[in-house]
Each structure stands twice: as structure tokens, then as C-alpha cells.
Design a protein around this motif. Structure first.
Motif, PDB file in Angstrom:
ATOM      1  N   LEU A  96       0.864  -1.177   0.000  1.00 22.82           N
ATOM      2  CA  LEU A  96       0.000   0.000   0.000  1.00 22.82           C
ATOM      3  C   LEU A  96       0.903   1.229   0.000  1.00 22.82           C
ATOM      4  O   LEU A  96       1.802   1.333   0.832  1.00 22.82           O
ATOM      5  CB  LEU A  96      -0.834  -0.036   1.286  1.00 22.82           C
ATOM      6  CG  LEU A  96      -2.216   0.568   1.294  1.00 22.82           C
ATOM      7  CD1 LEU A  96      -3.108  -0.067   0.234  1.00 22.82           C
ATOM      8  CD2 LEU A  96      -2.860   0.348   2.671  1.00 22.82           C
ATOM      9  N   LYS A  97       0.675   2.131  -0.943  1.00 21.81           N
ATOM     10  CA  LYS A  97       1.510   3.343  -0.988  1.00 21.81           C
ATOM     11  C   LYS A  97       1.046   4.325   0.095  1.00 21.81           C
ATOM     12  O   LYS A  97      -0.125   4.321   0.465  1.00 21.81           O
ATOM     13  CB  LYS A  97       1.425   3.988  -2.371  1.00 21.81           C
ATOM     14  CG  LYS A  97       1.929   3.079  -3.475  1.00 21.81           C
ATOM     15  CD  LYS A  97       1.940   3.829  -4.805  1.00 21.81           C
ATOM     16  CE  LYS A  97       2.346   2.935  -5.943  1.00 21.81           C
ATOM     17  NZ  LYS A  97       1.217   2.223  -6.572  1.00 21.81           N
ATOM     18  N   ILE A  98       2.001   5.150   0.539  1.00 27.54           N
ATOM     19  CA  ILE A  98       1.722   5.975   1.717  1.00 27.54           C
ATOM     20  C   ILE A  98       1.694   7.455   1.383  1.00 27.54           C
ATOM     21  O   ILE A  98       2.562   7.956   0.666  1.00 27.54           O
ATOM     22  CB  ILE A  98       2.828   5.729   2.764  1.00 27.54           C
ATOM     23  CG1 ILE A  98       2.761   4.286   3.228  1.00 27.54           C
ATOM     24  CG2 ILE A  98       2.713   6.687   3.942  1.00 27.54           C
ATOM     25  CD1 ILE A  98       4.048   3.812   3.852  1.00 27.54           C
ATOM     26  N   ILE A  99       0.689   8.140   1.926  1.00 18.70           N
ATOM     27  CA  ILE A  99       0.675   9.611   1.899  1.00 18.70           C
ATOM     28  C   ILE A  99       0.873  10.021   3.357  1.00 18.70           C
ATOM     29  O   ILE A  99      -0.044   9.893   4.178  1.00 18.70           O
ATOM     30  CB  ILE A  99      -0.676  10.139   1.355  1.00 18.70           C
ATOM     31  CG1 ILE A  99      -0.942   9.589  -0.041  1.00 18.70           C
ATOM     32  CG2 ILE A  99      -0.705  11.672   1.372  1.00 18.70           C
ATOM     33  CD1 ILE A  99      -2.405   9.481  -0.414  1.00 18.70           C
ATOM     34  N   TYR A 100       2.097  10.404   3.678  1.00 21.04           N
ATOM     35  CA  TYR A 100       2.470  10.628   5.081  1.00 21.04           C
ATOM     36  C   TYR A 100       2.377  12.123   5.420  1.00 21.04           C
ATOM     37  O   TYR A 100       3.091  12.938   4.835  1.00 21.04           O
ATOM     38  CB  TYR A 100       3.892  10.115   5.309  1.00 21.04           C
ATOM     39  CG  TYR A 100       4.399  10.286   6.716  1.00 21.04           C
ATOM     40  CD1 TYR A 100       3.806   9.611   7.782  1.00 21.04           C
ATOM     41  CD2 TYR A 100       5.479  11.118   6.987  1.00 21.04           C
ATOM     42  CE1 TYR A 100       4.280   9.766   9.076  1.00 21.04           C
ATOM     43  CE2 TYR A 100       5.962  11.274   8.280  1.00 21.04           C
ATOM     44  CZ  TYR A 100       5.344  10.591   9.321  1.00 21.04           C
ATOM     45  OH  TYR A 100       5.819  10.748  10.605  1.00 21.04           O
ATOM     46  N   CYS A 101       1.468  12.466   6.339  1.00 19.49           N
ATOM     47  CA  CYS A 101       1.249  13.878   6.678  1.00 19.49           C
ATOM     48  C   CYS A 101       2.130  14.327   7.830  1.00 19.49           C
ATOM     49  O   CYS A 101       2.273  13.623   8.831  1.00 19.49           O
ATOM     50  CB  CYS A 101      -0.203  14.104   7.084  1.00 19.49           C
ATOM     51  SG  CYS A 101      -1.379  13.698   5.800  1.00 19.49           S
ATOM     52  N   ILE A 102       2.696  15.510   7.641  1.00 14.80           N
ATOM     53  CA  ILE A 102       3.490  16.124   8.706  1.00 14.80           C
ATOM     54  C   ILE A 102       3.066  17.591   8.802  1.00 14.80           C
ATOM     55  O   ILE A 102       2.472  18.126   7.874  1.00 14.80           O
ATOM     56  CB  ILE A 102       5.011  16.046   8.405  1.00 14.80           C
ATOM     57  CG1 ILE A 102       5.340  16.707   7.057  1.00 14.80           C
ATOM     58  CG2 ILE A 102       5.486  14.596   8.400  1.00 14.80           C
ATOM     59  CD1 ILE A 102       6.828  16.825   6.785  1.00 14.80           C
ATOM     60  N   PHE A 128       5.995   6.340  -1.614  1.00 16.40           N
ATOM     61  CA  PHE A 128       5.955   7.211  -0.446  1.00 16.40           C
ATOM     62  C   PHE A 128       5.816   8.676  -0.864  1.00 16.40           C
ATOM     63  O   PHE A 128       6.618   9.188  -1.643  1.00 16.40           O
ATOM     64  CB  PHE A 128       7.267   6.991   0.323  1.00 16.40           C
ATOM     65  CG  PHE A 128       7.342   7.690   1.634  1.00 16.40           C
ATOM     66  CD1 PHE A 128       6.496   7.342   2.670  1.00 16.40           C
ATOM     67  CD2 PHE A 128       8.272   8.691   1.849  1.00 16.40           C
ATOM     68  CE1 PHE A 128       6.571   7.979   3.896  1.00 16.40           C
ATOM     69  CE2 PHE A 128       8.354   9.328   3.071  1.00 16.40           C
ATOM     70  CZ  PHE A 128       7.505   8.969   4.092  1.00 16.40           C
ATOM     71  N   ILE A 129       4.763   9.317  -0.346  1.00 21.37           N
ATOM     72  CA  ILE A 129       4.520  10.732  -0.630  1.00 21.37           C
ATOM     73  C   ILE A 129       4.444  11.448   0.706  1.00 21.37           C
ATOM     74  O   ILE A 129       3.813  10.932   1.637  1.00 21.37           O
ATOM     75  CB  ILE A 129       3.166  10.904  -1.371  1.00 21.37           C
ATOM     76  CG1 ILE A 129       3.179  10.172  -2.707  1.00 21.37           C
ATOM     77  CG2 ILE A 129       2.809  12.362  -1.550  1.00 21.37           C
ATOM     78  CD1 ILE A 129       1.799  10.076  -3.365  1.00 21.37           C
ATOM     79  N   ILE A 130       5.096  12.592   0.794  1.00 24.12           N
ATOM     80  CA  ILE A 130       4.979  13.379   2.025  1.00 24.12           C
ATOM     81  C   ILE A 130       4.028  14.539   1.766  1.00 24.12           C
ATOM     82  O   ILE A 130       4.115  15.204   0.725  1.00 24.12           O
ATOM     83  CB  ILE A 130       6.357  13.919   2.468  1.00 24.12           C
ATOM     84  CG1 ILE A 130       7.175  12.769   3.060  1.00 24.12           C
ATOM     85  CG2 ILE A 130       6.210  15.070   3.466  1.00 24.12           C
ATOM     86  CD1 ILE A 130       8.313  13.173   3.951  1.00 24.12           C
ATOM     87  N   ALA A 131       3.087  14.763   2.691  1.00 22.59           N
ATOM     88  CA  ALA A 131       2.208  15.934   2.572  1.00 22.59           C
ATOM     89  C   ALA A 131       2.486  16.867   3.744  1.00 22.59           C
ATOM     90  O   ALA A 131       2.230  16.496   4.893  1.00 22.59           O
ATOM     91  CB  ALA A 131       0.747  15.501   2.560  1.00 22.59           C
ATOM     92  N   TYR A 186       1.796  19.953  -0.658  1.00 24.11           N
ATOM     93  CA  TYR A 186       1.308  20.898   0.342  1.00 24.11           C
ATOM     94  C   TYR A 186      -0.181  20.644   0.559  1.00 24.11           C
ATOM     95  O   TYR A 186      -0.927  20.365  -0.387  1.00 24.11           O
ATOM     96  CB  TYR A 186       1.514  22.359  -0.115  1.00 24.11           C
ATOM     97  CG  TYR A 186       0.764  23.285   0.807  1.00 24.11           C
ATOM     98  CD1 TYR A 186       1.255  23.526   2.090  1.00 24.11           C
ATOM     99  CD2 TYR A 186      -0.475  23.832   0.456  1.00 24.11           C
ATOM    100  CE1 TYR A 186       0.536  24.296   2.992  1.00 24.11           C
ATOM    101  CE2 TYR A 186      -1.198  24.611   1.351  1.00 24.11           C
ATOM    102  CZ  TYR A 186      -0.687  24.830   2.613  1.00 24.11           C
ATOM    103  OH  TYR A 186      -1.409  25.570   3.512  1.00 24.11           O
ATOM    104  N   GLY A 187      -0.639  20.770   1.817  1.00 29.97           N
ATOM    105  CA  GLY A 187      -2.065  20.678   2.133  1.00 29.97           C
ATOM    106  C   GLY A 187      -2.432  21.688   3.203  1.00 29.97           C
ATOM    107  O   GLY A 187      -1.620  21.983   4.092  1.00 29.97           O
TER     108      GLY A 187
END
Ligand code: PGA
Length: 248
Positions: free
Chosen positions: A121-127, A160-163, A206-207
Motif C-alpha cells: 500500500l503506498k503511503i501519503i504521510y502527513c506532517i 511514499f509521498i509526504i504531505a 502541500y495541504g
């Protein structure tokens, strides 16, 4: 490749598939369609329906959260990455500030990342920092901790995606200035470049209060690989206008 991700949060019934379908139809006819990917994360109740419906279409489907370990467990209400993958879900948001506020600490998030990757499962990791961190000038310290915590896992940059989502911006209408965003995304990319090979770093999105108007502020910020969109993703017109205004 740019990402436009619609996080529906607790919104939608089966009829709401129309919203996603309108967006899918727009993508099919858009001359820029090869430049970006759209992912929708509806609530758990709609995941299987949406995954089946969009299987061979433009839109990809993700969940808003997932369990941190075990294929099955006795934890009431939990849903594991393994179960999500089985119904055709491709992505999961991990570490959204809503879930951090409800108890997702560093340790649990590291486990979630690991378990998602194991289950493909690919990840959208929020920070993101909160208002107090921002006022105390602790933004970089918080982001560094949130990123380094999960980089302990072996991660393929493609999964892996960082938001970056400053908490003070989510649902408030306030957005960081272009200068602030350039500095912060540059900082995030610097950390990632140390860990990944230069040309193979994860996407950084960006979010926070992104809509058809605020997108204008972000269109020339080359370091931003896309957007995680909450409120405005529930309106097909607004979501489509975000994409149109970004490219036009
Ligand atoms: P917003 O939400 O676009 O409504 O600010 C973003 C998010 O929480 O992912």
C-alpha cells in the motif's frame, strides 16, 4: 508528476461517486492529463465501491487511515493495510493531524508505514506544525522529528509521498506565504535527499486550505509536487478548477 489528492474525510454516500466521476471525465479530456495523478480518499464505507468502479479509470483510490500491525486483530473498528489492499485500495493516508491528535504517536506511525509497505500500500504521510510550534519557531524541529521517525524503515521512494500540512492552515482559510513554503519544502527535500538518492526522492505535497483561489499562490513553487485537498475536494467544480488554475 504532480499529485492532486482529495481527502473527503467524513463525507459521502454511494451517490457521491458522481463527484469523483465528474472529475474522472474531466481528466480524460484534459490536455495536461499526463502531467498529474488524482487520488481520492473517501471514507471506509465507500472504499470497495469506489475501488471497483475506478479500477480501470484515471482516478486512484486511497484510505484515510489504517491499522498499524497484524492482518487481523481484536481491536474494534480497526482496518488493516492487508484488508485495504485486498479490496483494490492503492494508497493510505498515514499520520494526518486528526489522527495524531487522537493518539497516533511516532511509534505507531512508524509501525503503520512499515505495515503498509509490507502490504504494497503506498503511503501519503502527513506532517506539520501547530500554531504554538510556529509561534515558538519550532517548525523545522517538529518536521525533522516527524520525518526522521519513519525514515528508519526501508522505503522505496515511489511508494511514499509526504504531505506538508501545517495544522493552523487546515480548514481555516489561512495559508503560508510563498516564501515560507519555499523555505519549508526546501528543508523537507534536504532531509529526504540525505536519505534517498538525489534523483529518487519522494514527492512533497502541500495541504491546508487549498482551493480554486488559493492554488494561484502555489502554481509557481516548483518544489511542491502537488496538493492534499480537504474541503474543496467535495465539490467537483472546485476540484477541477484547482487543476485548471494550476496549469493555466
Ligand atoms: P483543507 O484540509 O483543505 O480543508 O484545509 C486539508 C486536510 O486536512 O487534508
Amino acid at each position: 508528476m504532480r499529485y492532486f489528492i482529495g481527502n473527503w474525510k467524513m463525507f459521502g454516500t454511494q451517490k457521491s461517486i458522481k463527484i469523483a466521476n465528474n472529475i474522472n471525465n474531466f481528466i480524460k479530456s484534459d490536455k495536461n492529463r499526463n502531467k498529474y495523478r488524482v487520488i481520492i480518499t473517501p471514507p471506509f464505507t465507500l472504499l470497495q465501491y469506489f475501488s471497483n468502479y475506478f479500477k480501470k479509470k484515471k482516478i486512484k483510490i486511497g484510505s484515510q487511515n489504517c491499522y498499524h500491525k497484524d492482518l487481523f486483530s481484536s481491536d474494534t473498528g480497526a482496518i488493516s493495510p492487508f484488508m485495504l489492499k485486498e479490496i483494490g485500495c492503492e494508497y493510505s493516508i498515514v499520520g494526518h493531524s486528526d489522527n495524531r491528535a487522537e493518539g497516533d504517536d511516532d511509534n505507531k506511525l512508524k509501525q503503520k508505514v512499515n505495515f503498509c509497505l509490507k502490504n504494497n500500500l503506498k503511503i501519503i504521510y502527513c506532517i506539520g506544525e501547530n500554531k504554538t510550534h510556529k509561534n515558538k519557531k519550532q517548525t523545522f524541529k517538529v518536521l525533522r522529528r516527524q520525518i526522521n521517525n519513519i525514515l528508519k524503515e526501508k522505503i522505496n521512494y515511489k511508494n511514499f509521498i509526504i504531505a506538508y500540512e501545517p495544522i493552523w492552515s487546515i480548514g481555516t482559510g489561512s495559508v503560508p506565504s510563498s516564501d515560507q513554503l519555499i523555505k519549508i519544502t526546501g528543508f523537507i527535500k534536504k532531509i529526504l535527499k540525505k536519505r534517498f538518492k538525489r534523483s529518487k526522492t519522494p514527492a512533497v505535497l502541500y495541504g491546508g486550505s487549498v482551493d480554486d483561489k488559493s492554488i494561484i499562490n502555489f502554481k509557481n513553487l516548483g518544489d511542491i509536487d502537488g496538493f492534499l485537498i480537504g474541503g474543496a475536494s467535495k465539490s467537483p467544480k472546485k476540484f477541477i478548477d484547482i487543476i485548471k488554475n494550476y496549469y493555466n
